[in-house]
Scaffold this active site. Structure first.
Site, mmCIF file in Angstrom:
data_model
loop_
_atom_site.group_PDB
_atom_site.id
_atom_site.type_symbol
_atom_site.label_atom_id
_atom_site.label_comp_id
_atom_site.label_asym_id
_atom_site.label_seq_id
_atom_site.Cartn_x
_atom_site.Cartn_y
_atom_site.Cartn_z
ATOM 1 N N SER A 57 -0.121 4.207 -41.695
ATOM 2 C CA SER A 57 -1.281 3.438 -41.241
ATOM 3 C C SER A 57 -2.568 4.109 -41.711
ATOM 4 C CB SER A 57 -1.283 3.331 -39.712
ATOM 5 O OG SER A 57 -1.701 4.550 -39.125
ATOM 6 N N SER A 59 -5.043 5.064 -39.752
ATOM 7 C CA SER A 59 -5.719 5.688 -38.613
ATOM 8 C C SER A 59 -6.291 7.065 -38.926
ATOM 9 C CB SER A 59 -4.764 5.792 -37.420
ATOM 10 O OG SER A 59 -3.741 6.740 -37.675
ATOM 11 N N LYS A 120 -1.920 12.695 -35.751
ATOM 12 C CA LYS A 120 -3.323 12.663 -35.315
ATOM 13 C C LYS A 120 -3.911 14.062 -35.423
ATOM 14 C CE LYS A 120 -2.872 8.350 -33.836
ATOM 15 N NZ LYS A 120 -3.478 7.216 -34.569
#
Length: 290
Positions: A57, A59, A120
């Site tokens: 993704s 992100s 993350k």
């Protein structure tokens, strides 16, 4: 004078046949032994040293693009049951104990479904107080410096779609050669420990730009994506956003730390066009360290 006994022509043939069967059996056993050894070494390497991970993704733009492949180091924070395939080793906590630093990029098991891996950046440590106000990050009451820098530019491709969030302007720009670029507003953040990295801010009032105050529990971490308006992270509870938020991430869920990009593709390769297998590779991204 007696004649010599006639030679038994079948004996040598039987002996040779038995020898051939023994050799074949031995070769098969050696092959199985070799394959088992390779399998055990591969599992040990993946469990204790490095594991591959691909970026699915946007992100973590601008640091990570869809189609990047990287190695995750297992040892920096110690080992938990999630360090091993299928969580088969019943470890409680982390052995030896270790913790990430603010700013580290880590892969972890999604708290809502540990069969899924997320990636993350670590923003909050146990006991930290975290809040977003008007798009600025605050840690323990202090605003994290956020400085505007040059826009992030990447040529559009099947893996780079210039995806803008609701309310964001069009980030696609057509070039003279007919190609398309994605161009996002980019900022530089510097955490209290000196870790510095780039983030994207697509809209002035995104869903995670103004939040409640979060107090990170013991043995948990607060994670955020660098593409701040396109990241389901610790700003959102696991039940929010259709289950996409991650909430506070338990320490034992951390798989490891991102270390190096070993491959990257823009997604344009086609099986029936072998020349695209090479042209799709983003060579300039290979070998980037974290």
């Amino acid at each position: 004078m007696s004649e010599p006994a006639p030679a038994d022509d079948k004996a040598p043939a039987n002996a040779l046949g038995a020898s051939a069967r023994d050799d074949k059996k031995s070769s098969f056993v050696e092959t199985i032994r070799f394959l088992l050894t390779v399998g055990i070494l591969a599992i040990a390497l993946r469990s204790f040293l490095f594991a591959p991970f691909n970026i699915p993704s946007e992100s973590m733009l601008p640091r990570l693009l869809v189609g990047d492949y990287l190695f995750v180091a297992k040892w920096p924070y110690g080992y938990s049951r999630y360090s091993f395939p299928f969580g088969i080793v019943p470890i409680s906590g982390r052995i030896p104990s270790g913790e990430p630093k603010r700013g580290d990029i880590v892969v972890f098991k999604y708290p809502g479904d540990t069969s899924q891996d997320y990636i993350k950046r670590v923003i909050g440590l146990p006991g930290d107080i975290i809040q977003m106000k008007n798009g600025q990050l605050f840690i323990n009451g202090e605003g994290v410096p956020k400085v505007k820098v040059a826009d992030f530019i990447e040529r559009a491709s099947p893996n780079t779609t210039c995806r803008g969030q609701a309310g964001a302007p069009d980030f696609r720009f057509t070039l003279a050669d007919g190609g398309v670029q994605c161009r996002y507003p980019r900022y530089r953040e510097t955490l209290p420990n000196g870790a510095s990295y780039d983030v994207l801010d697509q809209v002035a009032d995104g869903p995670g730009d103004n939040t409640d105050v979060y107090v990170v529990p013991e043995d948990h971490y607060f994670m955020m994506g660098d593409n701040r308006d396109d990241s389901a992270d610790s700003r959102f509870a696991v039940a929010d956003r259709g289950g996409g938020g991650v909430g506070f991430v338990p320490a034992e869920n951390i798989v490891g730390r991102a270390t190096i990009t070993f491959f990257s593709t823009d997604g344009s390769a086609e099986w029936l066009k072998p020349w695209t297998w090479v042209s799709a590779i983003r060579w300039e991204r290979i070998g980037h360290l974290f």
